[in-house]
Scaffold this motif. Structure first.
Motif, mmCIF file in Angstrom:
data_model
loop_
_atom_site.group_PDB
_atom_site.id
_atom_site.type_symbol
_atom_site.label_atom_id
_atom_site.label_comp_id
_atom_site.label_asym_id
_atom_site.label_seq_id
_atom_site.Cartn_x
_atom_site.Cartn_y
_atom_site.Cartn_z
ATOM 1 N N GLY A 85 0.820 -1.211 0.000
ATOM 2 C CA GLY A 85 0.000 0.000 0.000
ATOM 3 C C GLY A 85 0.851 1.257 0.000
ATOM 4 N N GLU A 86 1.907 1.263 0.788
ATOM 5 C CA GLU A 86 2.810 2.420 0.841
ATOM 6 C C GLU A 86 3.622 2.544 -0.448
ATOM 7 O OE1 GLU A 86 3.282 4.921 3.246
ATOM 8 O OE2 GLU A 86 1.356 4.079 3.849
ATOM 9 N N ILE A 87 4.097 1.422 -0.963
ATOM 10 C CA ILE A 87 4.908 1.437 -2.192
ATOM 11 C C ILE A 87 4.079 1.951 -3.359
ATOM 12 C CG2 ILE A 87 6.170 0.012 -3.855
ATOM 13 C CD1 ILE A 87 6.868 -1.862 -1.439
ATOM 14 N N ARG A 88 2.839 1.510 -3.455
ATOM 15 C CA ARG A 88 1.974 1.890 -4.587
ATOM 16 C C ARG A 88 1.553 3.358 -4.563
ATOM 17 N NH1 ARG A 88 0.979 -2.304 -7.931
ATOM 18 N NH2 ARG A 88 1.193 -4.380 -7.027
ATOM 19 N N LYS A 89 1.860 4.061 -3.490
ATOM 20 C CA LYS A 89 1.611 5.504 -3.459
ATOM 21 C C LYS A 89 2.588 6.241 -4.384
ATOM 22 C CE LYS A 89 -0.310 5.697 1.203
ATOM 23 N NZ LYS A 89 -0.098 6.158 2.589
ATOM 24 N N TYR A 90 3.678 5.547 -4.736
ATOM 25 C CA TYR A 90 4.706 6.142 -5.584
ATOM 26 C C TYR A 90 4.533 5.697 -7.033
ATOM 27 C CZ TYR A 90 6.906 7.490 -1.260
ATOM 28 O OH TYR A 90 7.144 8.056 -0.041
ATOM 29 N N ASP A 91 4.977 6.551 -7.946
ATOM 30 C CA ASP A 91 4.922 6.231 -9.369
ATOM 31 C C ASP A 91 6.122 5.340 -9.696
ATOM 32 O OD1 ASP A 91 4.144 6.208 -12.007
ATOM 33 O OD2 ASP A 91 5.090 8.129 -12.476
ATOM 34 N N VAL A 92 6.001 4.065 -9.383
ATOM 35 C CA VAL A 92 7.115 3.122 -9.520
ATOM 36 C C VAL A 92 6.598 1.741 -9.922
ATOM 37 C CG1 VAL A 92 7.080 2.446 -7.069
ATOM 38 C CG2 VAL A 92 9.200 2.256 -8.364
ATOM 39 N N ALA A 93 7.372 1.083 -10.752
ATOM 40 C CA ALA A 93 7.128 -0.334 -11.044
ATOM 41 C C ALA A 93 8.153 -1.097 -10.221
ATOM 42 C CB ALA A 93 7.318 -0.613 -12.524
ATOM 43 N N TYR A 94 7.721 -2.070 -9.452
ATOM 44 C CA TYR A 94 8.693 -2.808 -8.647
ATOM 45 C C TYR A 94 8.523 -4.306 -8.808
ATOM 46 C CZ TYR A 94 5.446 -3.706 -4.723
ATOM 47 O OH TYR A 94 4.413 -4.135 -3.933
ATOM 48 N N PHE A 95 9.667 -4.961 -8.772
ATOM 49 C CA PHE A 95 9.750 -6.393 -9.029
ATOM 50 C C PHE A 95 10.780 -7.013 -8.099
ATOM 51 C CE2 PHE A 95 9.214 -3.980 -12.939
ATOM 52 C CZ PHE A 95 8.089 -4.552 -13.502
ATOM 53 N N MET A 96 10.655 -8.307 -7.939
ATOM 54 C CA MET A 96 11.734 -9.087 -7.358
ATOM 55 C C MET A 96 12.198 -10.010 -8.474
ATOM 56 S SD MET A 96 10.781 -9.643 -3.419
ATOM 57 C CE MET A 96 12.515 -9.675 -3.036
ATOM 58 N N ALA A 97 13.439 -10.487 -8.399
ATOM 59 C CA ALA A 97 13.987 -11.321 -9.470
ATOM 60 C C ALA A 97 14.949 -12.345 -8.898
ATOM 61 C CB ALA A 97 14.714 -10.451 -10.496
ATOM 62 N N SER A 98 14.914 -13.547 -9.483
ATOM 63 C CA SER A 98 15.834 -14.611 -9.072
ATOM 64 C C SER A 98 16.186 -15.471 -10.283
ATOM 65 C CB SER A 98 15.198 -15.499 -7.998
ATOM 66 O OG SER A 98 14.251 -16.390 -8.571
ATOM 67 N N THR A 99 17.057 -16.421 -10.065
ATOM 68 C CA THR A 99 17.440 -17.354 -11.121
ATOM 69 C C THR A 99 16.497 -18.556 -11.181
ATOM 70 O OG1 THR A 99 18.988 -18.494 -9.663
ATOM 71 C CG2 THR A 99 19.876 -16.690 -11.004
ATOM 72 N N ASP A 100 15.463 -18.554 -10.354
ATOM 73 C CA ASP A 100 14.503 -19.656 -10.353
ATOM 74 C C ASP A 100 13.680 -19.662 -11.636
ATOM 75 O OD1 ASP A 100 14.867 -20.831 -7.687
ATOM 76 O OD2 ASP A 100 14.149 -18.896 -6.961
ATOM 77 N N GLU A 101 13.186 -20.835 -12.002
ATOM 78 C CA GLU A 101 12.298 -20.975 -13.157
ATOM 79 C C GLU A 101 10.980 -20.253 -12.872
ATOM 80 O OE1 GLU A 101 12.799 -22.639 -16.063
ATOM 81 O OE2 GLU A 101 14.827 -23.286 -15.538
ATOM 82 N N GLU A 102 10.285 -19.859 -13.937
ATOM 83 C CA GLU A 102 9.019 -19.142 -13.799
ATOM 84 C C GLU A 102 8.003 -19.923 -12.954
ATOM 85 O OE1 GLU A 102 5.154 -17.873 -16.415
ATOM 86 O OE2 GLU A 102 6.991 -18.371 -17.492
ATOM 87 N N ARG A 103 7.877 -21.218 -13.189
ATOM 88 C CA ARG A 103 6.884 -22.002 -12.443
ATOM 89 C C ARG A 103 7.179 -22.000 -10.947
ATOM 90 N NH1 ARG A 103 9.296 -26.355 -10.833
ATOM 91 N NH2 ARG A 103 11.035 -27.234 -11.995
ATOM 92 N N VAL A 104 8.460 -21.966 -10.573
ATOM 93 C CA VAL A 104 8.847 -21.928 -9.160
ATOM 94 C C VAL A 104 8.446 -20.578 -8.559
ATOM 95 C CG1 VAL A 104 10.800 -21.974 -7.552
ATOM 96 C CG2 VAL A 104 10.725 -23.584 -9.473
ATOM 97 N N ASN A 105 8.797 -19.490 -9.256
ATOM 98 C CA ASN A 105 8.439 -18.164 -8.748
ATOM 99 C C ASN A 105 6.927 -17.953 -8.730
ATOM 100 O OD1 ASN A 105 11.022 -17.339 -8.142
ATOM 101 N ND2 ASN A 105 11.347 -16.309 -10.086
ATOM 102 N N ARG A 106 6.218 -18.503 -9.711
ATOM 103 C CA ARG A 106 4.762 -18.383 -9.740
ATOM 104 C C ARG A 106 4.155 -19.082 -8.516
ATOM 105 N NH1 ARG A 106 3.920 -19.977 -14.570
ATOM 106 N NH2 ARG A 106 3.722 -22.173 -14.082
#
Length: 183
Positions: A85-106
């Motif tokens: 809620g606090e992060i979305r008050k800002y004009d920002v796109a935010y992500f986390m990223a890892s070397t895991d496969e998409e199905r694992v992160n999903r």
């Protein structure tokens, strides 16, 4: 004597491999504040493709983490989710990223109620370009703050999983990232 010579040959090979690993990690170009952020296209846990260059004009945060389903990542994911809620008050796109496969992160995103995409870099190319890849193939827990022109504004190399969300909000404030609607 043959055993001794053979053993020396193996030791030389072993030390050559270790030296090359150390040398390779020490000479890899580490990104700094003021550098152009390397472009990427990665798949998110929501199934969408995200390309940094297509987000030009917007602030972007990419928080790299070592591995899904670990205690540190679980804490970090929940800290970001709880600060959403606090992060979305800002004009920002935010992500986390890892070397895991998409199905694992999903699966991990679903399990922990992530309110943001978790990007997958299974070939480790983006982690390598950003200088976050450990020799063992996992990403360092570093967060990159990228300005609207694609320039790195901050690199947080001391991310604490439990307080990652609050720290992200504080960094957005310190970087004077615009608030949505000009509040």
């Amino acid at each position: 004597m043959i055993f001794g010579t053979e053993r020396m040959s193996y030791l030389k090979q072993f030390f050559a491999v270790i030296s090359s690993l150390i040398f390779a990690t020490s000479v890899s170009a580490e990104l700094s504040v003021g550098d152009v952020a390397p472009d990427f296209t990665l798949t998110g846990s929501d199934g969408n493709q995200y390309t940094l260059s297509e987000m030009k004009g917007k602030h972007v945060v990419v928080a790299f983490f070592p591995k899904a389903y670990t205690s540190g990542w679980t804490l970090e994911c929940k800290a970001l989710r709880d600060s959403d809620g606090e992060i979305r008050k800002y004009d920002v796109a935010y992500f986390m990223a890892s070397t895991d496969e998409e199905r694992v992160n999903r699966g991990f995103a679903e399990k922990n109620g992530a309110t943001f995409p978790i990007l997958s870099d299974p070939d480790k190319s983006v982690c390598t370009e950003y200088g976050v890849l450990y020799p063992i193939g996992l990403a360092r827990r570093w967060t990159f703050y990228i300005g609207p022109e694609g320039i790195i504004q901050r690199i947080d190399k001391d991310v604490k999983p439990r307080t990652a969300g609050a720290q992200l909000v504080k960094n957005l404030q310190n970087l004077n990232v615009p608030v949505v609607g000009g509040e």
